[in-house]
Scaffold this motif. Sequence first.
Motif, PDB file in Angstrom:
ATOM      1  N   ALA A   1       1.092  -1.113  -0.133  1.00 43.16           N
ATOM      2  CA  ALA A   1      -0.283  -0.291   0.221  1.00 43.16           C
ATOM      3  C   ALA A   1       0.930   1.075   0.248  1.00 43.16           C
ATOM      4  CB  ALA A   1      -1.542   0.079   1.394  1.00 43.16           C
ATOM      5  N   LYS A   2       1.689   1.178   0.919  1.00 44.41           N
ATOM      6  CA  LYS A   2       2.645   2.559   0.913  1.00 44.41           C
ATOM      7  C   LYS A   2       3.319   3.211  -0.218  1.00 44.41           C
ATOM      8  CE  LYS A   2       4.392   1.403   5.971  1.00 44.41           C
ATOM      9  NZ  LYS A   2       4.807   1.413   6.090  1.00 44.41           N
ATOM     10  N   LEU A   3       3.834   1.398  -1.027  1.00 39.50           N
ATOM     11  CA  LEU A   3       4.518   1.834  -2.748  1.00 39.50           C
ATOM     12  C   LEU A   3       3.156   2.667  -3.264  1.00 39.50           C
ATOM     13  CD1 LEU A   3       6.479  -1.328  -2.681  1.00 39.50           C
ATOM     14  CD2 LEU A   3       7.176   1.414  -2.618  1.00 39.50           C
ATOM     15  N   LYS A   4       2.097   1.516  -3.287  1.00 40.94           N
ATOM     16  CA  LYS A   4       1.203   1.834  -4.225  1.00 40.94           C
ATOM     17  C   LYS A   4       0.229   3.764  -3.884  1.00 40.94           C
ATOM     18  CE  LYS A   4      -1.276  -1.997  -4.458  1.00 40.94           C
ATOM     19  NZ  LYS A   4      -1.979  -2.955  -3.979  1.00 40.94           N
ATOM     20  N   LYS A   5       0.888   4.664  -2.940  1.00 39.56           N
ATOM     21  CA  LYS A   5       1.025   5.635  -2.665  1.00 39.56           C
ATOM     22  C   LYS A   5       1.554   6.798  -3.411  1.00 39.56           C
ATOM     23  CE  LYS A   5      -1.162   5.335   1.801  1.00 39.56           C
ATOM     24  NZ  LYS A   5      -1.125   5.165   3.590  1.00 39.56           N
ATOM     25  N   VAL A   6       3.078   5.900  -4.146  1.00 41.30           N
ATOM     26  CA  VAL A   6       4.183   6.866  -4.479  1.00 41.30           C
ATOM     27  C   VAL A   6       3.909   6.476  -5.290  1.00 41.30           C
ATOM     28  CG1 VAL A   6       5.183   7.106  -2.759  1.00 41.30           C
ATOM     29  CG2 VAL A   6       5.690   4.915  -4.037  1.00 41.30           C
ATOM     30  N   LYS A   7       3.127   4.983  -6.171  1.00 43.13           N
ATOM     31  CA  LYS A   7       2.703   5.025  -8.037  1.00 43.13           C
ATOM     32  C   LYS A   7       3.985   4.239  -8.481  1.00 43.13           C
ATOM     33  CE  LYS A   7      -0.395   8.434  -7.992  1.00 43.13           C
ATOM     34  NZ  LYS A   7      -1.707   8.315  -7.909  1.00 43.13           N
ATOM     35  N   THR A   8       4.156   3.695  -7.458  1.00 42.72           N
ATOM     36  CA  THR A   8       4.829   2.669  -8.113  1.00 42.72           C
ATOM     37  C   THR A   8       4.340   0.922  -7.563  1.00 42.72           C
ATOM     38  OG1 THR A   8       6.571   3.386  -6.671  1.00 42.72           O
ATOM     39  CG2 THR A   8       7.031   0.909  -7.509  1.00 42.72           C
ATOM     40  N   PRO A   9       4.008   0.609  -8.955  1.00 44.19           N
ATOM     41  CA  PRO A   9       3.331  -1.157  -9.495  1.00 44.19           C
ATOM     42  C   PRO A   9       3.832  -1.816  -8.312  1.00 44.19           C
ATOM     43  CG  PRO A   9       3.964   0.077 -11.239  1.00 44.19           C
ATOM     44  CD  PRO A   9       4.504   0.458 -10.566  1.00 44.19           C
ATOM     45  N   VAL A  10       2.665  -3.204  -7.930  1.00 43.27           N
ATOM     46  CA  VAL A  10       3.599  -4.250  -7.239  1.00 43.27           C
ATOM     47  C   VAL A  10       2.365  -5.525  -7.330  1.00 43.27           C
ATOM     48  CG1 VAL A  10       3.497  -4.975  -4.746  1.00 43.27           C
ATOM     49  CG2 VAL A  10       4.035  -2.593  -5.286  1.00 43.27           C
ATOM     50  N   LEU A  11       3.872  -5.651  -7.251  1.00 41.74           N
ATOM     51  CA  LEU A  11       2.748  -7.783  -7.823  1.00 41.74           C
ATOM     52  C   LEU A  11       3.610  -8.408  -6.823  1.00 41.74           C
ATOM     53  CD1 LEU A  11       1.953  -9.823 -10.002  1.00 41.74           C
ATOM     54  CD2 LEU A  11       3.916  -9.828 -10.779  1.00 41.74           C
ATOM     55  N   HIS A  12       2.308  -9.244  -6.599  1.00 37.45           N
ATOM     56  CA  HIS A  12       2.313 -10.026  -4.795  1.00 37.45           C
ATOM     57  C   HIS A  12       2.344 -10.924  -5.440  1.00 37.45           C
ATOM     58  CE1 HIS A  12       0.730 -10.716  -0.801  1.00 37.45           C
ATOM     59  NE2 HIS A  12       1.539 -10.668  -0.889  1.00 37.45           N
ATOM     60  N   LEU A  13       3.478 -11.569  -4.746  1.00 30.04           N
ATOM     61  CA  LEU A  13       3.173 -13.569  -5.319  1.00 30.04           C
ATOM     62  C   LEU A  13       3.652 -14.238  -4.129  1.00 30.04           C
ATOM     63  CD1 LEU A  13       5.122 -13.631  -8.472  1.00 30.04           C
ATOM     64  CD2 LEU A  13       2.556 -13.116  -8.224  1.00 30.04           C
ATOM     65  N   PRO A  14       2.844 -14.842  -3.143  1.00 34.66           N
ATOM     66  CA  PRO A  14       2.657 -15.193  -1.874  1.00 34.66           C
ATOM     67  C   PRO A  14       3.708 -16.411  -2.163  1.00 34.66           C
ATOM     68  CG  PRO A  14       0.750 -14.840  -2.223  1.00 34.66           C
ATOM     69  CD  PRO A  14       1.005 -14.642  -3.710  1.00 34.66           C
ATOM     70  N   ALA A  15       3.568 -17.332  -1.063  1.00 35.56           N
ATOM     71  CA  ALA A  15       4.673 -17.936  -1.364  1.00 35.56           C
ATOM     72  C   ALA A  15       3.531 -19.606  -1.893  1.00 35.56           C
ATOM     73  CB  ALA A  15       5.173 -19.248   0.485  1.00 35.56           C
ATOM     74  N   ALA A  16       4.279 -20.081  -2.498  1.00 34.83           N
ATOM     75  CA  ALA A  16       3.162 -21.265  -3.255  1.00 34.83           C
ATOM     76  C   ALA A  16       2.902 -22.224  -2.123  1.00 34.83           C
ATOM     77  CB  ALA A  16       4.202 -22.242  -4.452  1.00 34.83           C
ATOM     78  N   THR A  17       2.063 -23.029  -2.203  1.00 32.78           N
ATOM     79  CA  THR A  17       1.744 -23.821  -1.436  1.00 32.78           C
ATOM     80  C   THR A  17       1.862 -25.805  -2.103  1.00 32.78           C
ATOM     81  OG1 THR A  17      -0.599 -23.866  -1.852  1.00 32.78           O
ATOM     82  CG2 THR A  17       0.120 -22.840   0.097  1.00 32.78           C
ATOM     83  N   THR A  18       1.685 -25.319  -3.201  1.00 33.28           N
ATOM     84  CA  THR A  18       1.550 -26.662  -4.095  1.00 33.28           C
ATOM     85  C   THR A  18       2.449 -25.884  -5.753  1.00 33.28           C
ATOM     86  OG1 THR A  18      -0.126 -25.902  -5.992  1.00 33.28           O
ATOM     87  CG2 THR A  18      -0.659 -26.896  -4.225  1.00 33.28           C
ATOM     88  N   LEU A  19       2.961 -27.481  -6.201  1.00 33.88           N
ATOM     89  CA  LEU A  19       3.981 -27.204  -8.216  1.00 33.88           C
ATOM     90  C   LEU A  19       3.093 -26.793  -8.335  1.00 33.88           C
ATOM     91  CD1 LEU A  19       4.932 -30.836  -7.842  1.00 33.88           C
ATOM     92  CD2 LEU A  19       6.631 -28.612  -7.174  1.00 33.88           C
ATOM     93  N   ASP A  20       1.806 -25.951  -8.623  1.00 33.84           N
ATOM     94  CA  ASP A  20       1.505 -25.405  -9.796  1.00 33.84           C
ATOM     95  C   ASP A  20       1.034 -24.580  -9.389  1.00 33.84           C
ATOM     96  OD1 ASP A  20      -0.245 -27.946 -11.032  1.00 33.84           O
ATOM     97  OD2 ASP A  20      -2.534 -27.869  -9.948  1.00 33.84           O
ATOM     98  N   ASP A  21       0.768 -23.903  -8.210  1.00 36.67           N
ATOM     99  CA  ASP A  21       1.788 -22.641  -7.999  1.00 36.67           C
ATOM    100  C   ASP A  21       2.592 -21.558  -8.220  1.00 36.67           C
ATOM    101  OD1 ASP A  21      -1.144 -22.235  -6.093  1.00 36.67           O
ATOM    102  OD2 ASP A  21      -0.322 -22.958  -4.274  1.00 36.67           O
ATOM    103  N   THR A  22       3.637 -22.721  -8.148  1.00 38.19           N
ATOM    104  CA  THR A  22       4.247 -22.339  -8.754  1.00 38.19           C
ATOM    105  C   THR A  22       5.160 -22.380 -10.144  1.00 38.19           C
ATOM    106  OG1 THR A  22       6.287 -23.867  -7.097  1.00 38.19           O
ATOM    107  CG2 THR A  22       7.408 -23.309 -10.201  1.00 38.19           C
ATOM    108  N   TYR A  23       4.365 -23.428 -11.867  1.00 41.38           N
ATOM    109  CA  TYR A  23       4.220 -23.235 -12.313  1.00 41.38           C
ATOM    110  C   TYR A  23       2.912 -21.700 -13.041  1.00 41.38           C
ATOM    111  CZ  TYR A  23       5.172 -27.911 -11.740  1.00 41.38           C
ATOM    112  OH  TYR A  23       5.694 -28.745 -11.412  1.00 41.38           O
TER     113      TYR A  23
END
Length: 316
Positions: A130-152
Amino acid sequence: MRTRTALSVPIAALAAALTLSACGGGGQDAEPEQKATEGFPVTVEHAGGEQQLKIDAKPERIVSLSATATEMLFDIGAGEQVEAADQTSNFPEEAPTEKDLSAFTPSVEAITEFEPDLVVLSDDMDGIAAKLKKVKTPVLHLPAATTLDDTYEQMRTLGAATGHADEAEKRTGEIEERLTEIADDAKKEIGGEKLSYYHELDDQMFSITSKTYAGEVYGLFGLTNIADEAKEQAGGYPQLSAEFIVEQDPDLIVLSEGGDKAVEELEGRPAFDTIGAVENDEIAQIDGDLSSRWGPRVVDFAEQVSEAAVAAAEKN
């Protein structure tokens, strides 16, 4: 079999070149600029599929706050777009790791110093997104995978977000195919042996269940996880007792943390000398990065599990 040596199982400044081309004013300069944004804008899902991010042009100054994302970016051909990577990004060797750039205590000032047009993170620590969005910086959030399909899926998402969709699709296919090959070959050698294993995260005997990411990798080989029998599952990461481990008597023990004396210290625990894996010298040591990161080096992790499982089957 005893493996004592740890094996290392989540941007060149192209922007400057593009700027020089754009400032030339000649007709021949327009083509490189057009190529840089070809296929954009794109919209990708992130944050576990709960959010969407529109990326207007190909990112040329990426800041990665995830060691796994850094590995993925380089693996799909977007390494030259990575301007800076956090202090835990120790692979590949050419990653632009910054010792003062932290994903655990992120600073807007430290991140924006690199003038990123995209920030990739796995943990939204201290509300940094949210802090980065306030300064107009795009953020891509990729949480820790729980399955191999998440990796792909994450690799494909990064591919689309960085202009390397085809490369990402190719690499995910190669990784999936290689994992299948490793597992199939190992199971042929293991035969009908029903092997059990204990994966130790640290000397406090925290472990993993089959429902975790690393647990799924072990599952490819048909191995039985003793931690699945623990009463308290603790979200997939239970703390086991010495008595429980001895009682379960695993055929294979894998250590993902510890130094040169980790195997010796485990063998010295009370009653551990009665465990089959200890008696048969089937204690493998694997670099924790391989088993904790969910990127392309999952293949390396699987190869080490395969080697350990086959060796254990031969002595069982």
